[in-house]
Design an enzyme around this catalytic site. Structure first.
Site, PDB file in Angstrom:
ATOM      1  N   SER A 160       0.845  -1.188   0.000  1.00 50.96           N
ATOM      2  CA  SER A 160       0.000   0.000   0.000  1.00 50.96           C
ATOM      3  C   SER A 160       0.893   1.256   0.000  1.00 50.96           C
ATOM      4  CB  SER A 160      -0.955  -0.071   1.200  1.00 50.96           C
ATOM      5  OG  SER A 160      -1.899   0.957   1.160  1.00 50.96           O
ATOM      6  N   ARG A 200     -12.245   6.641   9.033  1.00 49.89           N
ATOM      7  CA  ARG A 200     -11.738   5.273   9.020  1.00 49.89           C
ATOM      8  C   ARG A 200     -12.761   4.316   8.405  1.00 49.89           C
ATOM      9  NH1 ARG A 200      -7.263   2.140   8.705  1.00 49.89           N
ATOM     10  NH2 ARG A 200      -7.555   0.153   9.775  1.00 49.89           N
ATOM     11  N   ASP A 253      -8.798  -4.717  -6.189  1.00 52.06           N
ATOM     12  CA  ASP A 253      -8.384  -3.533  -5.434  1.00 52.06           C
ATOM     13  C   ASP A 253      -9.167  -2.310  -5.930  1.00 52.06           C
ATOM     14  OD1 ASP A 253      -6.972  -1.366  -4.268  1.00 52.06           O
ATOM     15  OD2 ASP A 253      -5.103  -2.511  -4.288  1.00 52.06           O
ATOM     16  N   HIS A 313      -7.952  -4.322  -1.641  1.00 58.20           N
ATOM     17  CA  HIS A 313      -6.702  -3.651  -1.274  1.00 58.20           C
ATOM     18  C   HIS A 313      -6.050  -4.284  -0.039  1.00 58.20           C
ATOM     19  CE1 HIS A 313      -3.896  -0.298  -1.394  1.00 58.20           C
ATOM     20  NE2 HIS A 313      -4.044  -0.165  -0.092  1.00 58.20           N
ATOM     21  N   ASP A 314      -6.846  -4.880   0.824  1.00 57.74           N
ATOM     22  CA  ASP A 314      -6.302  -5.494   2.044  1.00 57.74           C
ATOM     23  C   ASP A 314      -5.723  -6.887   1.820  1.00 57.74           C
ATOM     24  OD1 ASP A 314      -6.517  -3.438   3.817  1.00 57.74           O
ATOM     25  OD2 ASP A 314      -8.257  -4.218   4.899  1.00 57.74           O
TER      26      ASP A 314
END
Lengths: 357, 357
Positions: free
Chosen positions: A155, A216, A296, A326-327
C-alpha cells in the site's frame, strides 16, 4: 541463502542525538531467541513541503544485524513493529509474513521497520512519500546499514518503496511493491479527500474522534470489496426508528479501534501524503516485483500494468484475485508468502539485482 | 402504435382533499403544444414503518391522458418533473429520454411522474420502497388511471417499480428496471449508512448543510467510476499548506448544488429507504426488462443476473458498459434510448404483457 550478505551490518552508532533501547530477546523458547531492538533518533531532513526540520524517527529491528537486511513497510496505519518477538511480544502489523517460521524469518533476515514520518502527529504540514524514502535512508544511516537486500512495501509502503528505489538506488537490492504504485489514482484521491473532510467536519464541533471514526469507516470500504460484504453482512433492518444496515456493527468497531490509537493530525497528513505520490518509474532500474490485486478499489490493476511497462530494470508482475481487495496483503497469507519466497529465494533474480543496482 | 391504449384515462376526479393545478401548454411552438399538468393530493396511506397517516402526493403529467400511460421514476434525487414543457419550462431530471422527439415523446405517451413520498421532508420515519409503490397506485387512483402500459424506473425508481410490479400487477403492462434490483447490496448499504453518518455528524454542530454536502459528495463517488475520474481529474497539489486533490472543485460543486434543493430529513429517509428494498422476484409474473451496467459500483451486475433468474414472467436482460457506472441512465443517452424504444415498440413483447399480466 541465495541473497548476498548485507554489505554493512554494524551495530548502530548512536549519535549524540539518538536515544536507543537495546534488547536481546529473552530466550524463553529457544526458537524465539532472536535479536530485537527498538530505537529512535532525531535527524534533520529537508522535507519537500514542510521545509528543513528536525524529525524524530522510530525504528525496530528484528533479527541479527549480521543477516541480510530487509526493510518492510505497510499502509499508513502500519508502524515499526511488524511482528511479535520475546522482547516486544505485542502483535505486529504483519504477523502473516514476519516472524519465526514465516517468509521474513528473523533467523534468516534482519527485518527493519519504522514509524512513518508524521505518525506521531508532530508534523502538521504536507508530507511527501519522497520525504518518507529519505527518512528510511536516515534510519539506515543511523543503523550503519549501507544497503538493504529488499524493500518490501504494501500500500503506502509500496509507494515509498518506489521513491526509495528512485532516490536511493545504491542502497537497495530489489523492491517488492504490493498494492501501491507510482501515482495516486484520482478516484482513490477523491475518496481520501472526503475522508479528510469527515475529520474536518468533526473538528468543527471540537470532537475529532467522531470525524476520525467516520473517516476510518469510509477508508475500510475502500480497502475491502462488495463481494466480501455480501458474504458477511445481512440486509438492513429498522431499529428505534432508524435504518441500520448489516455492516454497521463492524464499521462501528473499526472506527472505535482506530481512534484509540491514531492522532487526527497524523491521519490527515499521512492520508494526504498518499495523494502526493508521484515518481517516474523510468528512474528505477533495479529489480521490482509488482503485486496487483484485481479487486483492489484503490489501486486499479491498470495502474500496476502502467507501472510495469515503465520500470527500466528487471520487472515481475504478479496479479492476485482476492475477496479482500486492497487489504489482500494482510489477508492472502499463502499467496503473498509464495510471492515473497520466490522473490527472496530466486538466486537468478537476486543475481540480476547486483547487475542492475 | 404497438401498445394497447391505456385502459382508463379519465380526467382527474379532484377529491375534496386534492389541490390540482391544471394547465394546457401555451402553444408557443406548435411542436411544444403538449398537454402538461401538475397536481397534488392528500391521501391516507398505511406505511410499513411509519404507520397509517395522511401524506401529500405531488405528480406531473406530460402528454394527453388519452395516450398510453407510462410512469417514470428516477433516483432519490429525482422528482415529478421529468422534462421541460411550455407549461413547465425548467429542465427536468430526464430530458435525455423524455420530451418531444425523445423516446418518451408526450405526443405518443402520457408520461406520469411524482415526487417521492418523503421528498418534502414531512415524513421523519423509515419509508419502505413498497410504501412508494402504494403511493404510485394512489396517484393513479387520483388521476383515474387504472393501468399504466409501462413503469420505467432507474436506480431507486427501479426498486420501486419492482415493488409496484409485485403489489399492483393488475395495473401494470410491463416494467423496465434500470440499475436497480430486488435488494440493496450490503456494500452499497454500508456506503449509504456512512453518508447518513456524515449528515448526523454535521447535525451535531447545528449545520446540516456541511454534513449533507459531504454525504452527497460520497454518493457521487458511488455513482461514478474510477475510469471517469482518471480521465477528468489531475493529480493532487499542495495549496495553502493542505493537499487538494483533482476532483475537489467538482465535488464542492456537487455538494453545494445538492444542499440548495434538498432537505436533510428527506435525504436521510430516502437514502434509508433504498436500504430497505426487499422484494421477492418470484412474485413478479409480468414482462420485465432488466438493464444492468457492468461498471455500476452500487448495483453489481451479479445482482441483476440473480434478479433475472428469479423473475417469473417474460424477462429481458440488457447489460451495458459505461464510463459513468450507476449514472449511466443519465449519461448513456443513445444506449438507454435504444433499449426503451425496443421495449415500447416491440409488439410481440407487448403482446406477452397482456398474457402475463
Amino acid at each position: 541463502m541465495s541473497l548476498a550478505p548485507a554489505a554493512l551490518h554494524e551495530h548502530p552508532t548512536a549519535s549524540d542525538r539518538a536515544v536507543v533501547d537495546f534488547h536481546v530477546a529473552a530466550p524463553l523458547d529457544p526458537a524465539q531467541a532472536v535479536f530485537a531492538r527498538r530505537g529512535e533518533c532525531t535527524v534533520e531532513l529537508d522535507l519537500r513541503h514542510a521545509g528543513r526540520r528536525d524529525v524524530v524517527l522510530r525504528y525496530e529491528i528484528l533479527g541479527d544485524p549480521a543477516l541480510p537486511a530487509v526493510f518492510v513497510a505497510g499502509g499508513i496505519s502500519a508502524h515499526r513493529h511488524a511482528a511479535a518477538s520475546a522482547t516486544f511480544p505485542q502483535e505486529g502489523w504483519w504477523p502473516q509474513q514476519t516472524g519465526i517460521g514465516r517468509v521474513l524469518d528473523p533467523r534468516h533476515y534482519c527485518v527493519i521497520g519504522f514509524d512513518w514520518l508524521g505518525a506521531d502527529g508532530a508534523i502538521d504540514a504536507p508530507i511527501d512519500p519522497a520525504d518518507q524514502a529519505d527518512a528510511v535512508a536516515a534510519v539506515l544511516d543511523q543503523l550503519g546499514i549501507a544497503r538493504v537486500e529488499a524493500f518490501i512495501g504494501c500500500s503506502y509502503g509500496a509507494m515509498v518503496g518506489l521513491q526509495f528505489a528512485a532516490r536511493h538506488a545504491a542502497r537497495l537490492g530489489q523492491l517488492v511493491a504490493i498494492s501501491g504504485v507510482h501515482r495516486a489514482h484520482p478516484y482513490a484521491s477523491a475518496w481520501r479527500a472526503l475522508q479528510r473532510r469527515a475529520v474536518a467536519l468533526g473538528a468543527l464541533q471540537c470532537d475529532e474522534t467522531h470525524g476520525l471514526a467516520l473517516a476510518r469507516q469510509l477508508a475500510i470500504l475502500s480497502y475491502r470489496t462488495p463481494e466480501e460484504f455480501a458474504e458477511r453482512f445481512d440486509a438492513a433492518h429498522v431499529s428505534d426508528g432508524r435504518v441500520r444496515v448489516g455492516a454497521e456493527d463492524y464499521l462501528d468497531h473499526c472506527g472505535a479501534k482506530y481512534v484509540e490509537r491514531t492522532s487526527p493530525t497524523a491521519y490527515l497528513r499521512l492520508s494526504e501524503s498518499i495523494d502526493l505520490q508521484q515518481v517516474d518509474p523510468g528512474l528505477i532500474r533495479l529489480p521490482v516485483t509488482v503485486v496487483a490485486i484485481v479487486e483492489d478499489r484503490l489501486v486499479p490493476v491498470s495502474d500496476a500494468y502502467d507501472l510495469v511497462e515503465r520500470l527500466r530494470g528487471e520487472t515481475r508482475l504478479r496479479v492476485l484475485r482476492s475477496l479482500y481487495g486492497h487489504d489482500a496483503f494482510l489477508k492472502e497469507e499463502s499467496a503473498v508468502a509464495a510471492i515473497l519466497r520466490e522473490v527472496l529465494d530466486d538466486a537468478a533474480f537476486a543475481g540480476c539485482t547486483e547487475v542492475a543496482a
